[in-house]
Design a protein around this motif. Structure first.
Motif, PDB file in Angstrom:
ATOM      1  N   ILE A 186     -25.791 -14.054  11.066  1.00 23.51           N
ATOM      2  CA  ILE A 186     -24.805 -13.525  10.088  1.00 23.51           C
ATOM      3  C   ILE A 186     -24.196 -14.458   9.057  1.00 23.51           C
ATOM      4  O   ILE A 186     -23.609 -14.135   8.391  1.00 23.51           O
ATOM      5  CB  ILE A 186     -23.699 -12.653  10.595  1.00 23.51           C
ATOM      6  N   ALA A 187     -24.869 -15.646   9.059  1.00 24.26           N
ATOM      7  CA  ALA A 187     -24.294 -16.607   8.047  1.00 24.26           C
ATOM      8  C   ALA A 187     -24.597 -16.230   6.519  1.00 24.26           C
ATOM      9  O   ALA A 187     -23.700 -16.478   5.974  1.00 24.26           O
ATOM     10  CB  ALA A 187     -25.029 -17.893   8.279  1.00 24.26           C
ATOM     11  N   ASP A 188     -25.646 -15.363   6.443  1.00 28.81           N
ATOM     12  CA  ASP A 188     -25.778 -14.807   4.984  1.00 28.81           C
ATOM     13  C   ASP A 188     -25.171 -13.648   4.818  1.00 28.81           C
ATOM     14  O   ASP A 188     -25.264 -12.918   3.896  1.00 28.81           O
ATOM     15  CB  ASP A 188     -27.224 -14.716   4.626  1.00 28.81           C
ATOM     16  N   PHE A 189     -24.461 -13.000   5.737  1.00 30.14           N
ATOM     17  CA  PHE A 189     -23.659 -11.821   5.745  1.00 30.14           C
ATOM     18  C   PHE A 189     -21.986 -11.790   5.925  1.00 30.14           C
ATOM     19  O   PHE A 189     -21.670 -10.728   5.885  1.00 30.14           O
ATOM     20  CB  PHE A 189     -24.212 -11.064   6.925  1.00 30.14           C
ATOM     21  N   VAL A 190     -21.620 -13.266   5.930  1.00 31.51           N
ATOM     22  CA  VAL A 190     -20.120 -13.293   6.102  1.00 31.51           C
ATOM     23  C   VAL A 190     -19.538 -13.449   4.866  1.00 31.51           C
ATOM     24  O   VAL A 190     -20.175 -14.051   4.097  1.00 31.51           O
ATOM     25  CB  VAL A 190     -19.926 -14.301   7.180  1.00 31.51           C
ATOM     26  N   GLY A 191     -18.230 -12.772   4.886  1.00 33.60           N
ATOM     27  CA  GLY A 191     -17.579 -13.656   3.640  1.00 33.60           C
ATOM     28  C   GLY A 191     -16.618 -14.647   3.886  1.00 33.60           C
ATOM     29  O   GLY A 191     -16.722 -15.417   4.864  1.00 33.60           O
TER      30      GLY A 191
END
Length: 428
Positions: free
Chosen positions: A374-379
């Motif tokens: 989820i590295a590209d999906f977190v804020g």
């Protein structure tokens, strides 16, 4: 005779004949190099923590770690010990209560130890922000985790339904839950627990709307409309059979073993990524992991990396330098990291993270891979949870949601009640 689980819930001490819970402020027989460690969690966590403590003792002759595991009474017990001057040298905190304990001045600020006793050069960038309260590093983040949705993979295989994923919206999830409950066809078994009472689930919902549970000013970051929408969602899902009954949900003590999924009343649970290991230990079927539903496809995920847990050093610890040395060992020693795995979350030391990855079993790897995926999906990291948040956890979130579930108030009344109570508590 004590079984393994009961034994691990009791006080655990290395080479100590007396139970830590019965120790006076400083037992007369205690070695000056004794150090008390207090935490909560599953038997598996106890085994891992104690193994790391033994490793630390081996590297530091003459030091003895006295370990104590707390249960459902952990917070009341910790508060009592702090108030009575009998605090453990090191104690575990979770993010929702961390700032409250820091605000009470119960912990030694770690700023003077960072970069010296506690090495920080290989830590995930920005991690120390997660331990900072009022400009001081009050405690040490032990790991990173993220919100997650856990599910019984065989339940989906048997019903032919597709597990949720990145493109699952909250509306999709509601339809799926209703279908799942019907497809299971078992009395007393639903798709998921009623998450209206979970502040972390609400936070993901709010972040997806561009808001926060708490703002940088220490106040709530949402309004009555947001809260009403949240409660309305779960009220509707319950009415349509998609989540557990009020009576079943009321038994959840916000512990893994009391969650409806763990008790066999649900096949999904909204939780944290590191909890997969403990949930799997209580399930006979493989447990899958994915992100929470989203407000809209392609929109904000509502996810962010957070501290899995913290360790704090008690203000009255007789040897804070030794305690800081243990904290350094806990997060930076590779062998310690291999023992801990990802039960508390993914290691914050990048070298330890790399070393740990190949040693993980299948369950741990699922948790680890989820956090990586989820590295590209977190804020961004959120604002620190403010002082007063633990009172909201204890007295408001759960109470309001349960009153709604039992039909005592409407979703609109619940939304107004939550906001009013939060504003009153956080404005003191």
């Amino acid at each position: 005779m004590l079984n393994r689980r009961t034994f691990l819930q009791k006080t655990l001490a290395f080479g100590a004949a007396a139970a830590v819970s019965h120790l006076p402020a400083r037992a007369a027989w205690a070695n000056e190099r004794d150090m008390r460690l207090f935490w909560f969690g599953s038997p598996g966590r106890a085994e891992r923590t104690l193994a790391v403590a033994r490793l630390f003792e081996g590297a530091n002759p003459g030091v003895r770690i006295l370990g104590e595991v707390g249960g459902n009474d952990y917070w009341s017990k910790l508060t009592t010990m702090l108030a009575g001057g009998n605090a453990p040298d090191i104690f575990q905190l979770e993010p929702g209560r961390f700032a409250d304990y820091a605000g009470r001045g119960t912990m030694v600020p770690l700023d003077d130890y960072l970069g010296r006793t506690i090495r920080t050069d290989r830590l995930l960038p920005g991690t120390m922000k997660l331990g900072t309260v009022a400009g001081k590093v009050a405690g040490l983040p032990l790991s990173n985790n993220a919100f997650a949705l856990l599910y019984d993979t065989e339940a989906f295989e048997k019903t032919g339904l597709t597990p949720p994923g990145r493109g699952t919206t909250w509306d999709d999830f509601a339809r799926l839950c209703i279908e799942m409950t019907k497809a299971l066809g078992k009395k007393g078994v639903w798709a998921v627990g009623n998450a209206a009472r979970y502040s972390y689930a609400l936070e993901a919902f709010l972040v997806q709307r561009g808001k926060r549970l708490y703002g940088e000013d220490g106040q709530i970051g949402f309004d009555v409309e947001d809260a009403t929408d949240w409660y309305g969602y779960w009220e509707s899902l319950a009415a349509n059979g998609g989540c557990v009954s009020a009576e079943v949900q009321a038994l959840d003590k916000n512990q893994i073993d009391s969650n409806p999924m763990s008790r066999g009343h649900a096949v999904m649970a909204i939780a944290f990524s590191n909890m997969l290991v403990a949930y799997q230990a209580l399930q006979k079927n493989p447990v899958g992991i994915t992100n929470l539903p989203v407000s809209e496809v392609g929109g904000r995920s509502g996810l962010f990396y957070r501290a899995g847990l913290h360790f704090g050093i008690a203000r009255n610890a007789p040897d804070p330098e030794l305690a800081a040395k243990f904290l350094d060992f806990f997060i930076n020693d590779v062998e310690a990291g291999k023992i801990l795995g990802v039960e508390r979350g993914v290691p914050i030391n990048l070298d330890v993270r790399t070393a740990v990855a190949p040693t993980l079993d299948d369950v741990q790897k699922r948790s680890f891979d989820y956090v990586e995926s989820i590295a590209d999906f977190v804020g961004d990291f959120p604002a620190q949870v403010p002082v007063g948040a633990s009172e909201l956890e204890d007295r408001v979130y759960r109470t309001v949601a349960d009153r709604l579930a039992f039909g005592q108030i409407s979703a609109a009344e619940a939304g107004q009640e939550l906001v009013s109570a939060a504003q009153a508590i956080l404005s003191r």
